[in-house]
Design an enzyme around this catalytic site. Structure first.
Site, PDB file in Angstrom:
ATOM      1  N   CYS A  42       2.388   1.437   3.715  1.00 26.03           N
ATOM      2  CA  CYS A  42       1.070   1.153   3.161  1.00 26.03           C
ATOM      3  C   CYS A  42       0.696  -0.241   3.667  1.00 26.03           C
ATOM      4  O   CYS A  42       1.451  -1.203   3.446  1.00 26.03           O
ATOM      5  CB  CYS A  42       1.163   1.153   1.630  1.00 26.03           C
ATOM      6  SG  CYS A  42      -0.352   0.636   0.801  1.00 26.03           S
ATOM      7  N   ASN A  43      -0.419  -0.330   4.363  1.00 31.33           N
ATOM      8  CA  ASN A  43      -0.821  -1.638   4.896  1.00 31.33           C
ATOM      9  C   ASN A  43      -1.147  -2.617   3.783  1.00 31.33           C
ATOM     10  O   ASN A  43      -0.864  -3.812   3.881  1.00 31.33           O
ATOM     11  CB  ASN A  43      -2.033  -1.477   5.821  1.00 31.33           C
ATOM     12  CG  ASN A  43      -1.670  -0.800   7.120  1.00 31.33           C
ATOM     13  OD1 ASN A  43      -1.300  -1.449   8.084  1.00 31.33           O
ATOM     14  ND2 ASN A  43      -1.743   0.524   7.153  1.00 31.33           N
ATOM     15  N   ASP A  85       4.220   4.469  -0.490  1.00 30.22           N
ATOM     16  CA  ASP A  85       2.777   4.223  -0.318  1.00 30.22           C
ATOM     17  C   ASP A  85       2.122   4.301  -1.692  1.00 30.22           C
ATOM     18  O   ASP A  85       2.673   4.877  -2.634  1.00 30.22           O
ATOM     19  CB  ASP A  85       2.158   5.265   0.618  1.00 30.22           C
ATOM     20  CG  ASP A  85       0.661   5.025   0.831  1.00 30.22           C
ATOM     21  OD1 ASP A  85       0.306   3.997   1.422  1.00 30.22           O
ATOM     22  OD2 ASP A  85      -0.154   5.848   0.382  1.00 30.22           O
ATOM     23  N   SER A  86       0.914   3.752  -1.769  1.00 28.82           N
ATOM     24  CA  SER A  86       0.160   3.829  -3.017  1.00 28.82           C
ATOM     25  C   SER A  86      -0.113   5.280  -3.411  1.00 28.82           C
ATOM     26  O   SER A  86      -0.274   5.573  -4.588  1.00 28.82           O
ATOM     27  CB  SER A  86      -1.171   3.093  -2.856  1.00 28.82           C
ATOM     28  OG  SER A  86      -1.900   3.650  -1.780  1.00 28.82           O
ATOM     29  N   TYR A 113      -4.652   1.231  -4.103  1.00 33.84           N
ATOM     30  CA  TYR A 113      -4.291  -0.181  -4.181  1.00 33.84           C
ATOM     31  C   TYR A 113      -5.353  -1.068  -3.517  1.00 33.84           C
ATOM     32  O   TYR A 113      -5.403  -2.272  -3.768  1.00 33.84           O
ATOM     33  CB  TYR A 113      -2.969  -0.444  -3.444  1.00 33.84           C
ATOM     34  CG  TYR A 113      -1.703  -0.071  -4.181  1.00 33.84           C
ATOM     35  CD1 TYR A 113      -1.713   0.702  -5.343  1.00 33.84           C
ATOM     36  CD2 TYR A 113      -0.472  -0.501  -3.695  1.00 33.84           C
ATOM     37  CE1 TYR A 113      -0.522   1.042  -5.982  1.00 33.84           C
ATOM     38  CE2 TYR A 113       0.720  -0.177  -4.336  1.00 33.84           C
ATOM     39  CZ  TYR A 113       0.693   0.598  -5.476  1.00 33.84           C
ATOM     40  OH  TYR A 113       1.859   0.922  -6.112  1.00 33.84           O
ATOM     41  N   CYS A 138      -4.878   1.028   7.936  1.00 30.88           N
ATOM     42  CA  CYS A 138      -4.707   1.704   6.644  1.00 30.88           C
ATOM     43  C   CYS A 138      -4.113   3.060   6.976  1.00 30.88           C
ATOM     44  O   CYS A 138      -4.614   3.749   7.877  1.00 30.88           O
ATOM     45  CB  CYS A 138      -6.047   1.877   5.933  1.00 30.88           C
ATOM     46  SG  CYS A 138      -5.947   2.944   4.471  1.00 30.88           S
ATOM     47  N   THR A 139      -3.055   3.428   6.265  1.00 28.29           N
ATOM     48  CA  THR A 139      -2.346   4.659   6.640  1.00 28.29           C
ATOM     49  C   THR A 139      -3.134   5.923   6.298  1.00 28.29           C
ATOM     50  O   THR A 139      -2.724   7.016   6.675  1.00 28.29           O
ATOM     51  CB  THR A 139      -0.937   4.690   5.994  1.00 28.29           C
ATOM     52  OG1 THR A 139      -1.062   4.476   4.579  1.00 28.29           O
ATOM     53  CG2 THR A 139      -0.048   3.622   6.598  1.00 28.29           C
TER      54      THR A 139
HETATM   55  N1  DGL Z   1      -2.963   3.770   2.576  1.00 28.26           N
HETATM   56  C1  DGL Z   1      -3.085   2.444   2.045  1.00 28.26           C
HETATM   57  C2  DGL Z   1      -3.015   1.415   3.174  1.00 28.26           C
HETATM   58  O1  DGL Z   1      -2.404   1.661   4.211  1.00 28.26           O
HETATM   59  C3  DGL Z   1      -4.336   2.182   1.245  1.00 28.26           C
HETATM   60  C4  DGL Z   1      -4.756   3.197   0.268  1.00 28.26           C
HETATM   61  C5  DGL Z   1      -5.122   2.568  -1.052  1.00 28.26           C
HETATM   62  O2  DGL Z   1      -6.171   1.911  -1.125  1.00 28.26           O
HETATM   63  O3  DGL Z   1      -4.322   2.721  -1.949  1.00 28.26           O
HETATM   64  O4  DGL Z   1      -3.544   0.337   3.047  1.00 28.26           O
END
Ligand code: DGL
Length: 285
Positions: free
Chosen positions: A69-70, A6-7, A38, A201-202
């Site tokens: 990470c989505n 994940d980010s 991200y 978003c996770t």
């Molecule tokens: N948790 C990430 C997702 O599922 C997004 C977090 C980020 O912006 O880095 O998209």
């Protein structure tokens, strides 16, 4: 070990579900804290960073990597699978977190890329709350639309919500942000409300209660971490060679390596809120 990327901290909500469900495999979790978030980055940067970190996990011995990470899944997964992975040394796989959610929405198994003729009618309007970058890719709408073209997918970008969750902002602040995003989505719903909601978003499972409070009563919110665990469990049944049996105690945090490209003194405390247990990162890169 199965790599989970994940980010930053969001993927820990997914890892928590995986560790609770799958006693077999060990896990290596990698958070790219040096480059998070991200969700506001250009797509090309998200792609480059995702490939770099998947390579890092491959280098640590992971043959299977889950993009938990989505944003990374939406931007990078299909391109990476088509254009990068075939050039990588054999037998390695990369999976994402969008398709496990698409399957229960469309009632079409994930392996199927087209709508079967006898498909039951899925819910009419799906609301997807996600980062701005995930929304601009249109990936949820694309993945749902190719299996269930009759479904209306309304996406709502949630700028600022990831940062507020990371900062453990007061509940009233989170509730205000979420209420604004829900209202903006509902204005665009033909029936004034979605039939089902995806928190795409996770990070967002941490504020699922705020979404439930802002949505009309009875609108189901899909539990992405649980659905990803279901999906990975089924994948490992079909591909048992990716299950190394090194996960003894993963549910308690044993059998898991926590890696970070840029953790600092505060990272562990924030990460522990996402994982539900203390997390200690090793620095990589
Ligand atoms: N948790 C990430 C997702 O599922 C997004 C977090 C980020 O912006 O880095 O998209």
């Amino acid at each position: 070990m199965i790599g989970v990327f994940d980010s930053g901290n969001g993927g820990l909500t997914v890892l928590r579900a995986l560790a609770g469900r799958l006693p077999g495999p060990g896990f290596a979790y990698l958070g790219d804290h040096a480059n998070a978030p991200y969700g506001d980055r250009p797509a090309e940067a998200v792609y480059r960073l995702t490939v770099e970190n998947v390579e890092r996990l491959f280098g640590l011995g992971c043959r299977l990597v889950l993009l938990a990470c989505n944003t990374a899944s939406a931007v990078a997964l299909r391109r990476l699978q088509r254009h990068w992975l075939p050039g990588v040394d054999g037998g390695r796989r990369v999976l994402g977190v969008l398709v496990p959610v698409v399957e229960p929405i469309t009632l079409v198994p994930w392996q199927v890329n087209a709508p079967p003729s006898d498909r039951p009618t899925p819910p009419a309007t799906i609301g997807v709350f996600a980062t701005p970058r995930t929304v601009t890719t249109g990936a949820f709408a694309y993945e749902i639309g190719r299996r269930a073209p009759a479904v209306t997918v309304l996406q709502q970008a949630c700028p600022g919500l990831v940062a507020a969750i990371e900062a453990d902002a007061p509940a009233a602040e989170i509730a205000g942000l979420v209420a604004g995003f829900v209202a903006a989505l509902q204005e665009r719903c033909p029936a004034g409300r979605p039939d089902t909601v995806v928190l795409g978003c996770t990070h967002f499972p941490l504020v699922a209660d705020a979404f439930a409070a802002a949505l009309p009563a009875g609108v189901p919110i899909l539990d992405q971490p649980r659905l990803v665990a279901d999906s990975l469990e089924a994948y490992l049944r079909r591909h048992p060679d990716f299950d190394d049996g090194a996960g003894g105690g993963a549910a308690e945090g044993g059998g898991i390596r926590f890696l970070s490209t840029g953790c600092n003194g505060a990272t562990a405390a924030v990460a522990s809120r996402f994982f539900g247990r203390p997390v200690v990162f090793e620095r990589v890169g």
